[in-house]
Design a protein around this motif. Structure first.
Motif, PDB file in Angstrom:
ATOM      1  N   PRO A   5       0.931  -1.145  -0.129  1.00 19.75           N
ATOM      2  CA  PRO A   5       0.110   0.029   0.093  1.00 19.75           C
ATOM      3  C   PRO A   5       0.651   1.638   0.162  1.00 19.75           C
ATOM      4  O   PRO A   5       0.366   2.482  -0.408  1.00 19.75           O
ATOM      5  N   ALA A   6       1.994   1.434   0.675  1.00 19.92           N
ATOM      6  CA  ALA A   6       3.192   2.514   1.010  1.00 19.92           C
ATOM      7  C   ALA A   6       3.402   2.336  -0.209  1.00 19.92           C
ATOM      8  O   ALA A   6       3.136   4.249  -0.897  1.00 19.92           O
ATOM      9  N   LYS A   7       3.895   2.018  -1.183  1.00 16.36           N
ATOM     10  CA  LYS A   7       4.447   1.961  -2.718  1.00 16.36           C
ATOM     11  C   LYS A   7       3.332   2.606  -3.805  1.00 16.36           C
ATOM     12  O   LYS A   7       3.766   3.434  -4.233  1.00 16.36           O
ATOM     13  N   PHE A   8       2.029   2.231  -3.439  1.00 14.23           N
ATOM     14  CA  PHE A   8       0.883   2.408  -4.400  1.00 14.23           C
ATOM     15  C   PHE A   8       0.691   3.706  -3.964  1.00 14.23           C
ATOM     16  O   PHE A   8       0.651   4.300  -4.789  1.00 14.23           O
TER      17      PHE A   8
END
Length: 64
Positions: A5-8
């Motif tokens: 989710p952080a990369k997204f």
């Protein structure tokens, strides 16, 4: 294939910085143009509807 989710969120923010957002003036001008065209279109169809209704009433003798 797994994406964190952080990369997204990081990718979304990176893409959002590439967007060319319209100015306030451009937004207002475009909104005004859309409202004017919607008004003109509604008036046009109202007039056409009245003319067709008059024709139908005359054709079938339903007028007052």
């Amino acid at each position: 294939m797994s994406v964190s989710p952080a990369k997204f969120v990081q990718d979304v923010r990176a893409e959002a910085t590439k967007v060319t957002w319209p100015t306030r003036r451009a937004t207002l001008v475009t909104t005004g143009a859309v409202l004017a065209m919607a008004t003109m279109t509604s008036v046009f169809f109202f007039v056409v509807d009245q003319i067709i209704g008059l024709g139908v009433r005359e054709l079938f003798g339903l007028g007052g």
